[in-house]
Design a protein around this motif. Sequence first.
Motif, PDB file in Angstrom:
ATOM      1  N   TRP A 286       0.949  -1.239  -0.113  1.00  0.00           N
ATOM      2  CA  TRP A 286      -0.066   0.111  -0.043  1.00  0.00           C
ATOM      3  C   TRP A 286       0.907   1.250   0.098  1.00  0.00           C
ATOM      4  CZ3 TRP A 286      -4.130  -1.738   4.440  1.00  0.00           C
ATOM      5  CH2 TRP A 286      -4.787  -2.613   3.742  1.00  0.00           C
ATOM      6  N   GLY A 287       2.213   1.245   0.070  1.00  0.00           N
ATOM      7  CA  GLY A 287       2.934   2.201   0.269  1.00  0.00           C
ATOM      8  C   GLY A 287       3.458   2.689   1.372  1.00  0.00           C
ATOM      9  N   LEU A 288       3.144   1.949   2.447  1.00  0.00           N
ATOM     10  CA  LEU A 288       3.271   2.465   3.827  1.00  0.00           C
ATOM     11  C   LEU A 288       4.729   1.533   4.451  1.00  0.00           C
ATOM     12  CD1 LEU A 288       0.198   3.029   3.355  1.00  0.00           C
ATOM     13  CD2 LEU A 288       0.515   3.125   6.016  1.00  0.00           C
ATOM     14  N   GLY A 289       5.848   1.772   3.569  1.00  0.00           N
ATOM     15  CA  GLY A 289       6.939   0.927   4.146  1.00  0.00           C
ATOM     16  C   GLY A 289       7.611   1.139   5.199  1.00  0.00           C
ATOM     17  N   ASP A 290       7.394   2.554   5.773  1.00  0.00           N
ATOM     18  CA  ASP A 290       7.964   3.216   6.900  1.00  0.00           C
ATOM     19  C   ASP A 290       7.295   3.253   8.422  1.00  0.00           C
ATOM     20  OD1 ASP A 290       6.347   4.856   5.850  1.00  0.00           O
ATOM     21  OD2 ASP A 290       7.383   6.619   5.085  1.00  0.00           O
ATOM     22  N   CYS A 291       6.506   2.240   8.593  1.00  0.00           N
ATOM     23  CA  CYS A 291       5.848   2.093   9.780  1.00  0.00           C
ATOM     24  C   CYS A 291       6.651   1.462  10.747  1.00  0.00           C
ATOM     25  CB  CYS A 291       4.355   1.495   9.643  1.00  0.00           C
ATOM     26  SG  CYS A 291       3.359   2.137   8.770  1.00  0.00           S
ATOM     27  N   GLU A 292       6.429   1.713  12.195  1.00  0.00           N
ATOM     28  CA  GLU A 292       7.288   1.169  13.205  1.00  0.00           C
ATOM     29  C   GLU A 292       6.392  -0.030  13.744  1.00  0.00           C
ATOM     30  OE1 GLU A 292       7.676   2.827  17.029  1.00  0.00           O
ATOM     31  OE2 GLU A 292       9.443   2.186  17.054  1.00  0.00           O
ATOM     32  N   VAL A 293       6.944  -1.294  13.894  1.00  0.00           N
ATOM     33  CA  VAL A 293       6.186  -2.342  14.657  1.00  0.00           C
ATOM     34  C   VAL A 293       6.833  -2.431  16.001  1.00  0.00           C
ATOM     35  CG1 VAL A 293       6.190  -4.894  14.446  1.00  0.00           C
ATOM     36  CG2 VAL A 293       6.124  -3.498  12.088  1.00  0.00           C
ATOM     37  N   ARG A 294       6.087  -2.462  17.055  1.00  0.00           N
ATOM     38  CA  ARG A 294       6.313  -2.933  18.367  1.00  0.00           C
ATOM     39  C   ARG A 294       5.656  -4.103  18.642  1.00  0.00           C
ATOM     40  NH1 ARG A 294       4.165   0.880  22.141  1.00  0.00           N
ATOM     41  NH2 ARG A 294       2.592   1.269  20.691  1.00  0.00           N
ATOM     42  N   LEU A 295       6.546  -5.047  19.305  1.00  0.00           N
ATOM     43  CA  LEU A 295       6.142  -6.361  19.547  1.00  0.00           C
ATOM     44  C   LEU A 295       6.214  -6.601  21.234  1.00  0.00           C
ATOM     45  CD1 LEU A 295       5.812  -9.127  18.296  1.00  0.00           C
ATOM     46  CD2 LEU A 295       8.100  -9.514  18.377  1.00  0.00           C
ATOM     47  N   ASN A 296       5.400  -7.561  21.582  1.00  0.00           N
ATOM     48  CA  ASN A 296       5.371  -7.761  22.851  1.00  0.00           C
ATOM     49  C   ASN A 296       4.603  -9.089  23.058  1.00  0.00           C
ATOM     50  OD1 ASN A 296       5.967  -7.584  25.717  1.00  0.00           O
ATOM     51  ND2 ASN A 296       4.214  -6.240  26.093  1.00  0.00           N
ATOM     52  N   THR A 297       4.765  -9.566  24.481  1.00  0.00           N
ATOM     53  CA  THR A 297       3.799 -10.908  24.866  1.00  0.00           C
ATOM     54  C   THR A 297       3.108 -10.681  25.698  1.00  0.00           C
ATOM     55  OG1 THR A 297       4.223 -13.247  25.144  1.00  0.00           O
ATOM     56  CG2 THR A 297       5.743 -12.019  26.092  1.00  0.00           C
ATOM     57  N   ARG A 298       1.940 -11.411  25.754  1.00  0.00           N
ATOM     58  CA  ARG A 298       1.023 -11.370  27.124  1.00  0.00           C
ATOM     59  C   ARG A 298       1.132 -12.621  27.668  1.00  0.00           C
ATOM     60  NH1 ARG A 298      -4.659  -9.175  27.139  1.00  0.00           N
ATOM     61  NH2 ARG A 298      -4.258  -9.602  29.324  1.00  0.00           N
ATOM     62  N   GLY A 299       2.102 -13.563  27.283  1.00  0.00           N
ATOM     63  CA  GLY A 299       2.168 -14.778  27.957  1.00  0.00           C
ATOM     64  C   GLY A 299       0.992 -15.461  27.895  1.00  0.00           C
ATOM     65  N   GLU A 300       1.081 -16.779  28.337  1.00  0.00           N
ATOM     66  CA  GLU A 300       0.051 -18.016  28.209  1.00  0.00           C
ATOM     67  C   GLU A 300      -1.120 -17.332  29.048  1.00  0.00           C
ATOM     68  OE1 GLU A 300       1.783 -22.052  28.202  1.00  0.00           O
ATOM     69  OE2 GLU A 300       2.893 -20.905  29.654  1.00  0.00           O
ATOM     70  N   ILE A 301      -2.335 -17.565  28.498  1.00  0.00           N
ATOM     71  CA  ILE A 301      -3.543 -17.033  29.271  1.00  0.00           C
ATOM     72  C   ILE A 301      -3.620 -17.690  30.501  1.00  0.00           C
ATOM     73  CG2 ILE A 301      -6.097 -17.640  29.593  1.00  0.00           C
ATOM     74  CD1 ILE A 301      -6.553 -16.679  26.847  1.00  0.00           C
ATOM     75  N   GLY A 302      -3.227 -18.969  31.047  1.00  0.00           N
ATOM     76  CA  GLY A 302      -3.335 -19.301  32.055  1.00  0.00           C
ATOM     77  C   GLY A 302      -2.279 -18.578  33.140  1.00  0.00           C
ATOM     78  N   GLY A 303      -1.177 -18.047  32.629  1.00  0.00           N
ATOM     79  CA  GLY A 303      -0.281 -17.344  33.435  1.00  0.00           C
ATOM     80  C   GLY A 303      -0.470 -15.780  33.578  1.00  0.00           C
ATOM     81  N   GLN A 304      -1.482 -15.219  32.975  1.00  0.00           N
ATOM     82  CA  GLN A 304      -1.681 -14.043  33.137  1.00  0.00           C
ATOM     83  C   GLN A 304      -2.166 -13.531  34.452  1.00  0.00           C
ATOM     84  OE1 GLN A 304      -4.456 -13.019  29.789  1.00  0.00           O
ATOM     85  NE2 GLN A 304      -2.820 -13.521  28.313  1.00  0.00           N
ATOM     86  N   ALA A 305      -2.811 -14.256  35.321  1.00  0.00           N
ATOM     87  CA  ALA A 305      -2.927 -13.737  36.639  1.00  0.00           C
ATOM     88  C   ALA A 305      -1.839 -13.591  37.327  1.00  0.00           C
ATOM     89  CB  ALA A 305      -3.932 -14.736  37.277  1.00  0.00           C
ATOM     90  N   ASP A 306      -0.639 -14.443  37.100  1.00  0.00           N
ATOM     91  CA  ASP A 306       0.203 -14.400  37.818  1.00  0.00           C
ATOM     92  C   ASP A 306       1.065 -12.977  37.615  1.00  0.00           C
ATOM     93  OD1 ASP A 306      -0.039 -16.751  39.108  1.00  0.00           O
ATOM     94  OD2 ASP A 306       1.150 -17.852  37.643  1.00  0.00           O
ATOM     95  N   VAL A 307       1.028 -12.505  36.267  1.00  0.00           N
ATOM     96  CA  VAL A 307       1.721 -11.495  35.792  1.00  0.00           C
ATOM     97  C   VAL A 307       1.021 -10.069  36.348  1.00  0.00           C
ATOM     98  CG1 VAL A 307       2.149 -10.055  33.608  1.00  0.00           C
ATOM     99  CG2 VAL A 307       2.342 -12.482  33.390  1.00  0.00           C
ATOM    100  N   ALA A 308      -0.394 -10.142  36.327  1.00  0.00           N
ATOM    101  CA  ALA A 308      -1.195  -9.119  37.024  1.00  0.00           C
ATOM    102  C   ALA A 308      -0.664  -9.202  38.620  1.00  0.00           C
ATOM    103  CB  ALA A 308      -2.754  -9.222  36.884  1.00  0.00           C
ATOM    104  N   ALA A 309      -0.649 -10.101  39.153  1.00  0.00           N
ATOM    105  CA  ALA A 309      -0.309 -10.109  40.630  1.00  0.00           C
ATOM    106  C   ALA A 309       0.977  -9.715  41.012  1.00  0.00           C
ATOM    107  CB  ALA A 309      -0.493 -11.619  41.191  1.00  0.00           C
ATOM    108  N   GLY A 310       2.301 -10.125  40.054  1.00  0.00           N
ATOM    109  CA  GLY A 310       3.570  -9.693  40.061  1.00  0.00           C
ATOM    110  C   GLY A 310       3.764  -7.913  39.976  1.00  0.00           C
ATOM    111  N   LEU A 311       2.904  -7.798  39.050  1.00  0.00           N
ATOM    112  CA  LEU A 311       2.900  -5.926  38.647  1.00  0.00           C
ATOM    113  C   LEU A 311       2.361  -5.389  39.700  1.00  0.00           C
ATOM    114  CD1 LEU A 311       2.113  -6.018  34.822  1.00  0.00           C
ATOM    115  CD2 LEU A 311       4.394  -5.121  35.948  1.00  0.00           C
TER     116      LEU A 311
END
Length: 421
Positions: free
Chosen positions: A154-179
């Motif tokens: 489409w002519g948008l070669g200059d966009c920035e990609v940011r990547l991250n992970t949310r982890g496994e669904i089963g572990g998301q409660a642990d992430v929230a608790a840790g934060l």
Amino acid sequence: MSSANQPVQGMSDIAAPEVRLWQRLERLARETLELYGFEELRTPVVEFEAVFTRSLGETTDVVQKEMYVFEKGGRRLCLRPEGTAGVMRHAAGLGAQETDGARWYYVGPMFRSERPQAGRKRQFHQCGVECLEPPSPRVDAEILALQVDLLRAWGLGDCEVRLNTRGEIGGQADVAAGLRAALAAREADLCEDCRRRISENVLRVLDCKNAACQAIVATLPPSTDFMGAASRDYLAQTAAHLDALGVKYRIDPLLVRGLDYYEHTVWEIASTALGAQNAVAGGGRYRMQIGGRELVGVGFAIGLERVVGVLQALGRDKDMVAPPPPLVWLVGLGDAALDRNLALMQELRAAKIACRMATGGSMKSQMRAANKSGAAFAVIRGDDELAQGVAALKDMASGEQVTLPLDRLASELAARTGAKR
RNA sequence: GUGGAUAUAGCUCAACUUGGUAGAGCACCAGAUUGUGGUUCUGGCUGUUGCGGGUUCAAAUCCCGUUAUCCACCCCA
């Protein structure tokens, strides 16, 4: 100006010439998506409200305050606010043999009742894909590469990609608790919103724009520290595949995607050419329970208004649309000629020559209309031409005019306009 | 949902501060050229000043309300 001739707030008409850019984008999208083995899926714009409330999450902004919900025949319905849930609703009605490995794409309007601003409409349009292959960093990398490929087409070669992970669904409660635990000591220094977010949606603290909050967030351990090794591996493998594919990205531990159904890989793509709403696209891997089934996939969505916005900001929109085919304007003097021109248009169109005529008026006004329409050629007939079985053919750009026998007119025009028979 | 700005002809805008029944450019229509557009010249058309109410002898102008648009917050595409 009056309310009678305005569309509903936050919704707009897309007319020529801009609509030609939209058509071009859609054509390019279908070509690119088919290269990756995707088939189009057209789901309804109206769905049961529960399709979204259950999968996106009751506490998300989209569900809480942005959905157009209404009741009809005692059922709670809504206009779709995004594409994924509807596609999964479709998948849930199929057998496993039909959904395993399915690759679907969609293009169409979505609706969110937000306050409009630059790059934000209440009816907006997304092009997205959903891929239901078994979870693998390989697939995630391929889908993200596809999205980057499409944006480049489409002519948008200059966009920035940011990547991250949310982890496994089963572990998301642990992430929230840790934060929460990590933030507890500094709670008093956070902004009012973030103090509320700690209990409601702690991930949102990570992308708060308040400077004081950002300073505190910078001292936190990355949220991957609260995940299992499998989640960290998944991200590392996805990143390695992206490197191998030559896809540029930046791992951003503070990237948050709010919908409940995400797990593992998530990403957002932004353009600096836009204003405050600079996200052009987003995507990620998800897992959702629907219709008694658990569906796992990876997908993305691209905001077409924002793609158009970037192209316009960069001044690339004009180059992307091919001009319409050369138009021939038939000028007729008197009712007899006008009648015969009406029939002549049918013959020309059968020969794939685009043509129009005025319903009457002086020769001068008909020629003016021809000029205004951008016609490449005018074909002029009055009583003399009718009697002799000829027509005058005028090249509008050069002003040159020749008289041709009628039976040679179509072939001459076909040659001059490059019409394909 | 919150905040700021804006709303005048088809379009872009002026007149608002200091109240005296609205103007320019472009566009459109016509003529100059009785069968030839795009350039030029001449003439012409176009408005419940977003909508509703108030103040005033008088409101596009001041005040209140309302709707919409633009921008920002929130969130996202």
